[in-house]
Design a protein around this motif. Structure first.
Motif, PDB file in Angstrom:
ATOM      1  N   MET A 118      98.761 -10.848  24.739  1.00 18.65           N
ATOM      2  CA  MET A 118      98.971  -9.825  24.009  1.00 18.65           C
ATOM      3  C   MET A 118      97.983  -8.521  24.191  1.00 18.65           C
ATOM      4  SD  MET A 118      99.299 -11.655  20.137  1.00 18.65           S
ATOM      5  CE  MET A 118     100.304 -12.698  19.879  1.00 18.65           C
ATOM      6  N   LYS A 119      96.887  -9.011  24.985  1.00 18.18           N
ATOM      7  CA  LYS A 119      95.862  -7.966  25.372  1.00 18.18           C
ATOM      8  C   LYS A 119      95.177  -8.290  26.598  1.00 18.18           C
ATOM      9  CE  LYS A 119      91.594  -5.763  23.931  1.00 18.18           C
ATOM     10  NZ  LYS A 119      90.439  -5.518  22.797  1.00 18.18           N
ATOM     11  N   ILE A 120      95.336  -7.434  27.576  1.00 10.36           N
ATOM     12  CA  ILE A 120      94.454  -7.688  28.737  1.00 10.36           C
ATOM     13  C   ILE A 120      93.343  -6.642  28.963  1.00 10.36           C
ATOM     14  CG2 ILE A 120      94.763  -8.019  31.195  1.00 10.36           C
ATOM     15  CD1 ILE A 120      97.535  -8.497  31.025  1.00 10.36           C
ATOM     16  N   THR A 121      92.101  -7.309  29.247  1.00 13.30           N
ATOM     17  CA  THR A 121      90.971  -6.407  29.710  1.00 13.30           C
ATOM     18  C   THR A 121      90.616  -6.681  31.130  1.00 13.30           C
ATOM     19  OG1 THR A 121      89.900  -6.622  27.323  1.00 13.30           O
ATOM     20  CG2 THR A 121      88.454  -5.831  28.897  1.00 13.30           C
ATOM     21  N   ILE A 122      90.418  -5.525  31.748  1.00 16.70           N
ATOM     22  CA  ILE A 122      90.308  -5.576  33.291  1.00 16.70           C
ATOM     23  C   ILE A 122      88.876  -5.117  33.428  1.00 16.70           C
ATOM     24  CG2 ILE A 122      90.855  -5.070  35.590  1.00 16.70           C
ATOM     25  CD1 ILE A 122      93.849  -4.808  34.481  1.00 16.70           C
ATOM     26  N   THR A 123      87.991  -6.030  33.795  1.00 15.34           N
ATOM     27  CA  THR A 123      86.619  -5.438  34.025  1.00 15.34           C
ATOM     28  C   THR A 123      86.591  -5.022  35.599  1.00 15.34           C
ATOM     29  OG1 THR A 123      85.792  -7.596  34.365  1.00 15.34           O
ATOM     30  CG2 THR A 123      85.793  -6.899  32.246  1.00 15.34           C
ATOM     31  N   LEU A 129     102.508  -0.762  36.978  1.00 12.94           N
ATOM     32  CA  LEU A 129     103.536  -1.956  36.471  1.00 12.94           C
ATOM     33  C   LEU A 129     103.431  -2.621  35.255  1.00 12.94           C
ATOM     34  CD1 LEU A 129     103.879  -3.983  39.890  1.00 12.94           C
ATOM     35  CD2 LEU A 129     105.574  -2.628  38.825  1.00 12.94           C
ATOM     36  N   LEU A 130     101.940  -2.547  34.709  1.00 14.00           N
ATOM     37  CA  LEU A 130     101.656  -2.970  33.571  1.00 14.00           C
ATOM     38  C   LEU A 130     102.142  -1.892  32.313  1.00 14.00           C
ATOM     39  CD1 LEU A 130      97.953  -4.389  33.969  1.00 14.00           C
ATOM     40  CD2 LEU A 130     100.238  -5.594  33.773  1.00 14.00           C
ATOM     41  N   LYS A 131     102.004  -0.731  32.770  1.00 17.34           N
ATOM     42  CA  LYS A 131     102.499   0.395  31.988  1.00 17.34           C
ATOM     43  C   LYS A 131     104.065   0.101  31.838  1.00 17.34           C
ATOM     44  CE  LYS A 131     102.991   5.551  31.493  1.00 17.34           C
ATOM     45  NZ  LYS A 131     102.805   6.697  32.233  1.00 17.34           N
ATOM     46  N   ASP A 132     104.672   0.078  32.835  1.00 13.67           N
ATOM     47  CA  ASP A 132     106.088  -0.106  32.885  1.00 13.67           C
ATOM     48  C   ASP A 132     106.647  -1.369  32.076  1.00 13.67           C
ATOM     49  OD1 ASP A 132     106.681   1.864  34.616  1.00 13.67           O
ATOM     50  OD2 ASP A 132     106.841   0.670  36.424  1.00 13.67           O
ATOM     51  N   TYR A 133     105.985  -2.255  32.004  1.00 12.48           N
ATOM     52  CA  TYR A 133     105.882  -3.608  31.214  1.00 12.48           C
ATOM     53  C   TYR A 133     105.772  -3.261  29.747  1.00 12.48           C
ATOM     54  CZ  TYR A 133     105.393  -8.353  29.281  1.00 12.48           C
ATOM     55  OH  TYR A 133     105.612  -9.474  28.341  1.00 12.48           O
ATOM     56  N   SER A 134     104.761  -2.363  29.576  1.00 11.80           N
ATOM     57  CA  SER A 134     104.735  -2.121  27.993  1.00 11.80           C
ATOM     58  C   SER A 134     105.814  -1.162  27.607  1.00 11.80           C
ATOM     59  CB  SER A 134     103.599  -1.567  27.880  1.00 11.80           C
ATOM     60  OG  SER A 134     103.209   0.064  28.411  1.00 11.80           O
ATOM     61  N   LEU A 135     106.442  -0.329  28.273  1.00 15.36           N
ATOM     62  CA  LEU A 135     107.610   0.475  27.932  1.00 15.36           C
ATOM     63  C   LEU A 135     108.763  -0.367  27.744  1.00 15.36           C
ATOM     64  CD1 LEU A 135     106.729   3.494  30.313  1.00 15.36           C
ATOM     65  CD2 LEU A 135     106.364   3.346  27.708  1.00 15.36           C
ATOM     66  N   ARG A 136     108.864  -1.356  28.561  1.00 16.66           N
ATOM     67  CA  ARG A 136     109.949  -2.411  28.437  1.00 16.66           C
ATOM     68  C   ARG A 136     110.242  -2.997  27.381  1.00 16.66           C
ATOM     69  NH1 ARG A 136     112.661  -5.456  33.676  1.00 16.66           N
ATOM     70  NH2 ARG A 136     114.255  -6.732  32.345  1.00 16.66           N
ATOM     71  N   TYR A 137     108.845  -3.697  26.979  1.00 15.90           N
ATOM     72  CA  TYR A 137     108.886  -4.462  25.746  1.00 15.90           C
ATOM     73  C   TYR A 137     108.203  -3.855  24.767  1.00 15.90           C
ATOM     74  CZ  TYR A 137     110.222  -7.706  29.446  1.00 15.90           C
ATOM     75  OH  TYR A 137     110.822  -8.380  30.550  1.00 15.90           O
ATOM     76  N   THR A 138     108.886  -2.898  24.406  1.00 16.22           N
ATOM     77  CA  THR A 138     108.180  -2.160  23.088  1.00 16.22           C
ATOM     78  C   THR A 138     108.198  -2.759  21.753  1.00 16.22           C
ATOM     79  OG1 THR A 138     110.468  -1.062  22.623  1.00 16.22           O
ATOM     80  CG2 THR A 138     109.178  -0.001  24.128  1.00 16.22           C
ATOM     81  N   ASN A 139     108.983  -3.762  21.733  1.00 14.41           N
ATOM     82  CA  ASN A 139     108.945  -4.785  20.305  1.00 14.41           C
ATOM     83  C   ASN A 139     107.788  -5.701  20.519  1.00 14.41           C
ATOM     84  OD1 ASN A 139     110.159  -6.023  22.521  1.00 14.41           O
ATOM     85  ND2 ASN A 139     111.250  -7.376  20.963  1.00 14.41           N
ATOM     86  N   THR A 155      98.741  -4.548  24.864  1.00  9.88           N
ATOM     87  CA  THR A 155      97.862  -3.490  25.276  1.00  9.88           C
ATOM     88  C   THR A 155      96.697  -4.002  26.722  1.00  9.88           C
ATOM     89  OG1 THR A 155      96.030  -4.345  23.837  1.00  9.88           O
ATOM     90  CG2 THR A 155      97.653  -2.894  23.108  1.00  9.88           C
ATOM     91  N   VAL A 156      96.519  -2.758  27.297  1.00 11.42           N
ATOM     92  CA  VAL A 156      95.555  -3.239  28.617  1.00 11.42           C
ATOM     93  C   VAL A 156      94.312  -2.196  28.347  1.00 11.42           C
ATOM     94  CG1 VAL A 156      95.552  -3.179  31.163  1.00 11.42           C
ATOM     95  CG2 VAL A 156      97.571  -3.938  29.745  1.00 11.42           C
ATOM     96  N   SER A 174      92.197   2.966  27.976  1.00  6.98           N
ATOM     97  CA  SER A 174      93.450   1.983  27.629  1.00  6.98           C
ATOM     98  C   SER A 174      94.707   2.985  28.010  1.00  6.98           C
ATOM     99  CB  SER A 174      93.421   2.101  26.102  1.00  6.98           C
ATOM    100  OG  SER A 174      92.264   1.252  25.653  1.00  6.98           O
ATOM    101  N   ASN A 175      95.717   1.874  28.330  1.00  6.03           N
ATOM    102  CA  ASN A 175      97.191   2.399  28.377  1.00  6.03           C
ATOM    103  C   ASN A 175      97.914   2.190  27.212  1.00  6.03           C
ATOM    104  OD1 ASN A 175      98.003  -0.244  28.831  1.00  6.03           O
ATOM    105  ND2 ASN A 175      99.387   0.060  30.638  1.00  6.03           N
TER     106      ASN A 175
END
Length: 270
Positions: free
Chosen positions: A220-225, A244-254, A258-259, A269-270
């Motif tokens: 549900m949440k990814i934190t990249i350090t 690609l992570l942004k595309d994923y969030s747009l594809r699975y809006t339901n 968060t990243v 954050s995106n």
């Protein structure tokens, strides 16, 4: 023996986790036993002796050129149906395989939205937001429609036990430290290990997209350090991952997703 057709079925099955490396090797060995040496494509010999799992999809694709994909898709569903009827797969495991299949097919394919809907309905029902029996019937009716297509394939190749012993629940949060990444391979290895990617992961961005949209569910949440380090050392790789992570969030809006990209002095954050 229709080598091209069978290779296509195996490619689809491998992509969604229905077949494993061992199944592919056993099939290649069977082809070698049944055909004359002069009739066997070189790729079959390569599959029989394959060491790296990431090489398998490429070899199967080379074998199944010009093969009718629609028939292969229906055959896979027929085989999934038999595995479910024979209790080799639970209802939830079957749902997971069909969910992966919904992401394998093209976005304009009729199964894309339909399978996503009926598998999503079951997950909601299991969480208490619907009727499990109604969702089960939806899935069973879809499987039954394609039962006859399993006859097109050698049923001795049918998996007799789940290839994934336990479907892991979706994680709430995961931390990815990319501060020590030096090469693209380093980055993909971290992604593979931390996000539970399968052994067949191809260690490139096309494979990354295929896996996150068809084989695993991201946390549900990814934190990249160490994000600023990655941007400085490998700017193209950093851009690809973020896009690609942004595309994923747009594809699975339901889905809740968060990243966070940790910088030296702030979190982006995106």
């Amino acid at each position: 023996m229709e080598i091209g057709f069978e290779a296509k079925v195996y490619h689809i099955g491998l992509s969604i986790g229905f077949f494993s490396k061992d199944h592919i090797i056993a099939w290649a060995d069977k082809v070698i036993d049944l055909l004359e040496v002069t009739d066997i494509p070189d790729m079959v010999f390569e599959l029989s002796m394959v060491k790296k799992e990431e090489d398998i999809p490429r070899l199967l694709i080379e074998l199944c050129t010009n093969t009718e994909e629609e028939k292969a898709l229906k055959t896979i569903v027929g085989m999934i149906n038999l595995s479910y009827k024979n209790k080799h797969y639970t209802l939830y495991e079957t749902c997971e395989i069909l969910y992966r299949l919904s992401n394998y097919v093209d976005s304009d394919h009729e199964w894309n939205g339909y399978l996503y809907a009926i598998t999503g309905n079951l997950e909601l029902a299991l969480d208490g937001y619907g009727d499990v029996d109604t969702s089960r019937v939806e899935i069973e009716e879809f499987l039954l429609e394609h039962e006859k297509y399993s006859e097109l394939f050698d049923l001795n190749s049918l998996p007799n036990q789940p290839l994934i012993k336990e479907f892991k629940p979706r994680k709430e949060h995961i931390l990815l430290d990319v501060s020590r990444v030096v090469t693209p391979a380093d980055l993909h290895m971290i992604l593979k290990r931390q996000l539970d990617f399968p052994d067949v992961y191809g260690m490139n961005w096309n494979a990354f997209w295929d896996v996150i949209t068809g084989m695993v569910k991201l946390p549900m949440k990814i934190t990249i350090t160490g994000w600023e380090v990655l941007e400085e050392r490998l700017p193209k790789e950093a851009d690809s991952l973020k896009e690609l992570l942004k595309d994923y969030s747009l594809r699975y809006t339901n889905e809740i997703f968060t990243v966070e990209y940790e910088q030296k002095s702030e979190i982006s954050s995106n």
